[in-house]
Design a protein around this motif. Structure first.
Motif, PDB file in Angstrom:
ATOM      1  N   PRO A   4       0.818  -1.227   0.000  1.00  0.00           N
ATOM      2  CA  PRO A   4       0.000   0.000   0.000  1.00  0.00           C
ATOM      3  C   PRO A   4       0.844   1.266   0.000  1.00  0.00           C
ATOM      4  O   PRO A   4       1.913   1.316   0.603  1.00  0.00           O
ATOM      5  N   ASP A   5       0.346   2.263  -0.717  1.00  0.00           N
ATOM      6  CA  ASP A   5       0.972   3.582  -0.658  1.00  0.00           C
ATOM      7  C   ASP A   5       0.266   4.472   0.357  1.00  0.00           C
ATOM      8  O   ASP A   5       0.753   5.537   0.707  1.00  0.00           O
ATOM      9  N   SER A   6      -0.896   3.993   0.839  1.00  0.00           N
ATOM     10  CA  SER A   6      -1.705   4.797   1.758  1.00  0.00           C
ATOM     11  C   SER A   6      -2.562   3.881   2.623  1.00  0.00           C
ATOM     12  O   SER A   6      -2.943   2.783   2.196  1.00  0.00           O
ATOM     13  N   ILE A   7      -2.853   4.340   3.825  1.00  0.00           N
ATOM     14  CA  ILE A   7      -3.663   3.571   4.773  1.00  0.00           C
ATOM     15  C   ILE A   7      -4.778   4.461   5.292  1.00  0.00           C
ATOM     16  O   ILE A   7      -4.516   5.531   5.856  1.00  0.00           O
ATOM     17  N   ILE A   8      -6.009   4.011   5.085  1.00  0.00           N
ATOM     18  CA  ILE A   8      -7.179   4.731   5.587  1.00  0.00           C
ATOM     19  C   ILE A   8      -7.677   3.998   6.830  1.00  0.00           C
ATOM     20  O   ILE A   8      -7.966   2.798   6.766  1.00  0.00           O
ATOM     21  N   PHE A   9      -7.761   4.687   7.938  1.00  0.00           N
ATOM     22  CA  PHE A   9      -8.165   4.075   9.200  1.00  0.00           C
ATOM     23  C   PHE A   9      -9.602   4.435   9.578  1.00  0.00           C
ATOM     24  O   PHE A   9     -10.040   5.570   9.390  1.00  0.00           O
ATOM     25  N   ASP A  10     -10.302   3.464  10.121  1.00  0.00           N
ATOM     26  CA  ASP A  10     -11.506   3.718  10.901  1.00  0.00           C
ATOM     27  C   ASP A  10     -11.037   4.380  12.201  1.00  0.00           C
ATOM     28  O   ASP A  10      -9.829   4.342  12.519  1.00  0.00           O
ATOM     29  N   LYS A 106       0.821   7.728   3.126  1.00  0.00           N
ATOM     30  CA  LYS A 106      -0.162   8.761   3.426  1.00  0.00           C
ATOM     31  C   LYS A 106      -1.221   8.109   4.318  1.00  0.00           C
ATOM     32  O   LYS A 106      -1.740   7.041   4.003  1.00  0.00           O
ATOM     33  N   LEU A 107      -1.553   8.753   5.424  1.00  0.00           N
ATOM     34  CA  LEU A 107      -2.520   8.212   6.374  1.00  0.00           C
ATOM     35  C   LEU A 107      -3.780   9.070   6.398  1.00  0.00           C
ATOM     36  O   LEU A 107      -3.716  10.300   6.327  1.00  0.00           O
ATOM     37  N   PHE A 108      -4.941   8.391   6.517  1.00  0.00           N
ATOM     38  CA  PHE A 108      -6.233   9.064   6.515  1.00  0.00           C
ATOM     39  C   PHE A 108      -7.136   8.426   7.569  1.00  0.00           C
ATOM     40  O   PHE A 108      -6.902   7.307   8.014  1.00  0.00           O
ATOM     41  N   ILE A 109      -8.196   9.134   7.933  1.00  0.00           N
ATOM     42  CA  ILE A 109      -9.236   8.586   8.805  1.00  0.00           C
ATOM     43  C   ILE A 109     -10.584   8.805   8.132  1.00  0.00           C
ATOM     44  O   ILE A 109     -10.900   9.927   7.713  1.00  0.00           O
ATOM     45  N   VAL A 110     -11.364   7.731   8.018  1.00  0.00           N
ATOM     46  CA  VAL A 110     -12.744   7.811   7.528  1.00  0.00           C
ATOM     47  C   VAL A 110     -13.627   7.132   8.568  1.00  0.00           C
ATOM     48  O   VAL A 110     -13.431   5.959   8.884  1.00  0.00           O
ATOM     49  N   ILE A 161      -5.480   0.957   1.386  1.00  0.00           N
ATOM     50  CA  ILE A 161      -6.158  -0.106   2.136  1.00  0.00           C
ATOM     51  C   ILE A 161      -6.991   0.559   3.225  1.00  0.00           C
ATOM     52  O   ILE A 161      -6.741   1.716   3.583  1.00  0.00           O
ATOM     53  N   TYR A 162      -7.982  -0.191   3.732  1.00  0.00           N
ATOM     54  CA  TYR A 162      -8.780   0.340   4.845  1.00  0.00           C
ATOM     55  C   TYR A 162      -8.589  -0.560   6.058  1.00  0.00           C
ATOM     56  O   TYR A 162      -8.672  -1.791   5.958  1.00  0.00           O
ATOM     57  N   VAL A 163      -8.356   0.041   7.201  1.00  0.00           N
ATOM     58  CA  VAL A 163      -8.159  -0.686   8.454  1.00  0.00           C
ATOM     59  C   VAL A 163      -9.348  -0.411   9.366  1.00  0.00           C
ATOM     60  O   VAL A 163      -9.648   0.740   9.685  1.00  0.00           O
ATOM     61  N   GLY A 164     -10.037  -1.478   9.784  1.00  0.00           N
ATOM     62  CA  GLY A 164     -11.209  -1.315  10.636  1.00  0.00           C
ATOM     63  C   GLY A 164     -11.444  -2.522  11.518  1.00  0.00           C
ATOM     64  O   GLY A 164     -10.711  -3.512  11.457  1.00  0.00           O
ATOM     65  N   ASP A 165     -12.505  -2.441  12.326  1.00  0.00           N
ATOM     66  CA  ASP A 165     -12.732  -3.476  13.345  1.00  0.00           C
ATOM     67  C   ASP A 165     -14.104  -4.132  13.271  1.00  0.00           C
ATOM     68  O   ASP A 165     -14.436  -4.936  14.146  1.00  0.00           O
ATOM     69  N   THR A 166     -14.905  -3.823  12.258  1.00  0.00           N
ATOM     70  CA  THR A 166     -16.250  -4.385  12.191  1.00  0.00           C
ATOM     71  C   THR A 166     -16.543  -4.951  10.805  1.00  0.00           C
ATOM     72  O   THR A 166     -15.836  -4.649   9.832  1.00  0.00           O
ATOM     73  N   ASP A 167     -17.598  -5.742  10.713  1.00  0.00           N
ATOM     74  CA  ASP A 167     -17.981  -6.270   9.409  1.00  0.00           C
ATOM     75  C   ASP A 167     -18.547  -5.165   8.517  1.00  0.00           C
ATOM     76  O   ASP A 167     -18.521  -5.277   7.288  1.00  0.00           O
ATOM     77  N   ILE A 168     -19.065  -4.102   9.133  1.00  0.00           N
ATOM     78  CA  ILE A 168     -19.480  -2.929   8.351  1.00  0.00           C
ATOM     79  C   ILE A 168     -18.278  -2.381   7.586  1.00  0.00           C
ATOM     80  O   ILE A 168     -18.372  -2.040   6.403  1.00  0.00           O
ATOM     81  N   ASP A 169     -17.124  -2.329   8.253  1.00  0.00           N
ATOM     82  CA  ASP A 169     -15.904  -1.843   7.610  1.00  0.00           C
ATOM     83  C   ASP A 169     -15.508  -2.760   6.457  1.00  0.00           C
ATOM     84  O   ASP A 169     -15.057  -2.290   5.405  1.00  0.00           O
ATOM     85  N   ARG A 170     -15.667  -4.061   6.653  1.00  0.00           N
ATOM     86  CA  ARG A 170     -15.354  -5.018   5.593  1.00  0.00           C
ATOM     87  C   ARG A 170     -16.236  -4.788   4.370  1.00  0.00           C
ATOM     88  O   ARG A 170     -15.748  -4.732   3.231  1.00  0.00           O
ATOM     89  N   VAL A 171     -17.537  -4.623   4.605  1.00  0.00           N
ATOM     90  CA  VAL A 171     -18.481  -4.403   3.508  1.00  0.00           C
ATOM     91  C   VAL A 171     -18.162  -3.111   2.765  1.00  0.00           C
ATOM     92  O   VAL A 171     -18.153  -3.068   1.526  1.00  0.00           O
ATOM     93  N   GLU A 172     -17.884  -2.050   3.513  1.00  0.00           N
ATOM     94  CA  GLU A 172     -17.581  -0.764   2.889  1.00  0.00           C
ATOM     95  C   GLU A 172     -16.277  -0.810   2.093  1.00  0.00           C
ATOM     96  O   GLU A 172     -16.159  -0.185   1.035  1.00  0.00           O
TER      97      GLU A 172
END
Length: 210
Positions: A4-10, A106-110, A161-172
């Protein structure tokens, strides 16, 4: 999965545990509005990661939209004050890990939170200088996959990539067409994922060493 060149975090359940803070905010807000109801942590935890509108409908199905909005506004105000006071618990290794990861990504939060909450969280957590940008549900009332793509397009991200902790995050993540990295220390269980980590230290080490 490509490097990854960037990581989007929950945010909630991924970077920190705000359960006690949010519970206090909800119950303070309800008391302020003279609503005879006290929420428990067991009621609140399943709503972590759910957008505000859906959470209000689940908690207060018989209330009008106008009253739900009044509750939401009051609770948010309580939440912001508590964040400013230093509430919530940052997960071990998150602050140091974000600093390290920001050197080569590059780091982000969504997040599905209200407008302004991510900015307050970043100030409280001391991570503002490591985060390139953020996007909250409360800004445009759009789902996470839409907001991920706003950032992807804005910054011309090639392999996010997206980093999260729920199945909602997986679906999104699947809807956004990007890999999902699951952190199992959070609030829920994900049915599928591309990678999984049990703590922030191991996540940082993995992506730092790629």
């Amino acid at each position: 999965m490509k490097k990854p060149d960037s990581i989007i975090f929950d945010m909630d359940g991924t970077l920190w545990d705000p359960t006690d803070l949010y519970l206090q905010a909800w119950n303070s807000g309800l008391k302020k509005l003279d609503i005879d109801r006290t929420l428990t942590a067991e009621e609140l935890k399943p709503l972590m990661g759910v957008n505000g509108k859906s959470a209000m409908e689940l908690l207060f199905p018989s209330y009008s939209d106008e009253v739900r909005q009044q509750i939401s506004d009051t609770v948010n105000q309580q939440r912001w004050e508590l964040i400013k006071q230093g509430g919530g618990t940052l997960y071990p290794g998150a602050q140091e890990g974000l600093k390290e990861l920001s050197k080569n990504h590059k780091l982000f939060i969504v997040s599905n939170c209200s407008k302004g909450t991510i900015a307050l969280f970043m100030e409280r957590a001391g991570i503002k200088s490591y985060i390139t940008d953020e996007m909250a549900y409360g800004v445009n009332l759009m789902p996470k996959h839409h907001n991920m793509h706003l950032l992807i397009d804005k910054y011309q991200l090639q392999n996010p990539i997206y980093v999260g902790d729920t199945d909602i995050d997986r679906v999104e993540s699947e809807k956004a067409g990007i890999p999902f990295v699951y952190v199992s220390y959070g609030f829920a269980i994900a049915k599928r994922f591309d990678l999984s980590f049990s703590n922030f230290h191991s996540l940082t080490q993995h992506f730092t060493n790629l």
